[in-house]
Write a protein that holds these residues in place. Structure first.
Motif, PDB file in Angstrom:
ATOM      1  N   LYS A  29     -27.599   7.821  -7.140  1.00  0.00           N
ATOM      2  CA  LYS A  29     -25.477   7.146  -7.208  1.00  0.00           C
ATOM      3  C   LYS A  29     -25.627   7.781  -5.853  1.00  0.00           C
ATOM      4  N   SER A  30     -24.460   7.722  -5.573  1.00  0.00           N
ATOM      5  CA  SER A  30     -23.444   8.500  -4.412  1.00  0.00           C
ATOM      6  C   SER A  30     -23.891   9.936  -4.815  1.00  0.00           C
ATOM      7  N   PRO A  31     -23.230  10.963  -3.565  1.00  0.00           N
ATOM      8  CA  PRO A  31     -22.825  12.061  -4.354  1.00  0.00           C
ATOM      9  C   PRO A  31     -21.143  11.487  -4.708  1.00  0.00           C
ATOM     10  N   GLU A  32     -20.690  11.380  -4.077  1.00  0.00           N
ATOM     11  CA  GLU A  32     -18.807  10.916  -4.946  1.00  0.00           C
ATOM     12  C   GLU A  32     -18.863  10.928  -6.496  1.00  0.00           C
ATOM     13  N   HIS A  68     -18.294  15.416   4.916  1.00  0.00           N
ATOM     14  CA  HIS A  68     -16.810  15.272   3.865  1.00  0.00           C
ATOM     15  C   HIS A  68     -16.102  15.034   5.294  1.00  0.00           C
ATOM     16  N   PRO A  69     -15.701  14.639   5.485  1.00  0.00           N
ATOM     17  CA  PRO A  69     -14.094  14.031   6.518  1.00  0.00           C
ATOM     18  C   PRO A  69     -13.404  14.755   6.556  1.00  0.00           C
ATOM     19  N   GLY A  70     -13.825  16.456   5.682  1.00  0.00           N
ATOM     20  CA  GLY A  70     -12.604  17.392   6.023  1.00  0.00           C
ATOM     21  C   GLY A  70     -13.264  18.812   5.298  1.00  0.00           C
ATOM     22  N   LEU A  71     -12.545  20.075   5.593  1.00  0.00           N
ATOM     23  CA  LEU A  71     -13.380  21.131   4.951  1.00  0.00           C
ATOM     24  C   LEU A  71     -13.615  21.311   3.407  1.00  0.00           C
ATOM     25  N   GLU A  72     -14.580  21.570   3.438  1.00  0.00           N
ATOM     26  CA  GLU A  72     -14.854  22.141   1.801  1.00  0.00           C
ATOM     27  C   GLU A  72     -15.391  23.461   1.750  1.00  0.00           C
ATOM     28  N   SER A  73     -14.534  23.638   0.513  1.00  0.00           N
ATOM     29  CA  SER A  73     -14.777  25.074   0.283  1.00  0.00           C
ATOM     30  C   SER A  73     -15.427  25.541  -1.303  1.00  0.00           C
ATOM     31  N   LYS A 128      -9.406   8.358   4.105  1.00  0.00           N
ATOM     32  CA  LYS A 128     -10.717   8.441   4.214  1.00  0.00           C
ATOM     33  C   LYS A 128     -11.717   8.517   3.077  1.00  0.00           C
ATOM     34  N   PRO A 129     -12.974   8.363   2.829  1.00  0.00           N
ATOM     35  CA  PRO A 129     -13.151   8.238   1.831  1.00  0.00           C
ATOM     36  C   PRO A 129     -14.041   9.945   1.626  1.00  0.00           C
ATOM     37  N   LEU A 130     -14.517  10.441   0.368  1.00  0.00           N
ATOM     38  CA  LEU A 130     -14.488  11.991   0.592  1.00  0.00           C
ATOM     39  C   LEU A 130     -16.048  12.411   1.046  1.00  0.00           C
ATOM     40  N   VAL A 131     -16.762  11.392   0.599  1.00  0.00           N
ATOM     41  CA  VAL A 131     -17.990  11.417   0.667  1.00  0.00           C
ATOM     42  C   VAL A 131     -18.762  10.136   1.334  1.00  0.00           C
ATOM     43  N   GLU A 132     -19.357  11.026   2.969  1.00  0.00           N
ATOM     44  CA  GLU A 132     -19.953   9.779   2.736  1.00  0.00           C
ATOM     45  C   GLU A 132     -21.492  10.669   3.796  1.00  0.00           C
ATOM     46  N   LEU A 133     -22.189   9.384   3.288  1.00  0.00           N
ATOM     47  CA  LEU A 133     -24.198   9.773   3.164  1.00  0.00           C
ATOM     48  C   LEU A 133     -24.208  10.001   4.231  1.00  0.00           C
ATOM     49  N   VAL A 134     -25.173  10.503   4.611  1.00  0.00           N
ATOM     50  CA  VAL A 134     -25.654  10.417   6.569  1.00  0.00           C
ATOM     51  C   VAL A 134     -27.132  10.424   6.710  1.00  0.00           C
ATOM     52  N   PRO A 135     -27.897   9.618   6.748  1.00  0.00           N
ATOM     53  CA  PRO A 135     -29.360   9.562   7.404  1.00  0.00           C
ATOM     54  C   PRO A 135     -30.740  10.902   7.538  1.00  0.00           C
TER      55      PRO A 135
END
Length: 136
Positions: A29-32, A68-73, A128-135
């Motif tokens: 599953k993706s993190p999202e 993520h496309p923005g700040l995560e707190s 934008k999608p909230l989560v983007e997987l990074v290799p």
């Protein structure tokens, strides 16, 4: 005719196979998909939103490298995790601790030996999608 030993062996193999299949499906599953969305507030205009989510992690669970496309707190409500943020040493986070991750910064999470719960707020661009997987 099936002996008792053959039946027990077959049942054990089927149970182990089912458990491994379920674990593999959860890992894929993706993190999202694992996030429980709690609230979303859109800012005036049409560019940004504030999104509140909860993530429950099983003991030993790993959240793959993503951004993520923005700040995560975030706030760790229970458990303990190891947070790996690109360009920084690993951070051990305990229940009651908070942390922030800048926009578009690759990171991953490895859970400790007990269930953990993360509550996170994201300030992100709306489209934008909230989560983007990074290799890796």
């Amino acid at each position: 005719m099936l002996s008792r030993r053959g039946f027990v062996s077959g049942a054990l193999c089927a149970t182990v196979g089912l458990a491994l299949t379920q674990r593999r499906a959860r890992a894929q599953k993706s993190p999202e998909q694992a996030l429980k969305f709690l609230a979303k507030t859109e800012y005036p205009g049409d560019k940004y939103a504030c999104i509140l989510v909860k993530l429950d992690l099983a003991p030993g669970e790993h959240v793959p490298r993503h951004m993520h496309p923005g700040l995560e707190s975030s706030y760790l409500a229970s458990g303990n995790i190891t947070l790996s943020i690109e360009g920084k040493p690993d951070l051990v986070v305990k229940a009651g601790d908070g942390y922030q991750i800048p926009a578009k910064t690759p990171h991953s999470v490895r859970n400790g030996s007990e269930k953990s719960t993360i509550v996170a707020t994201f300030i992100v661009e709306k489209d934008k999608p909230l989560v983007e997987l990074v290799p890796t």
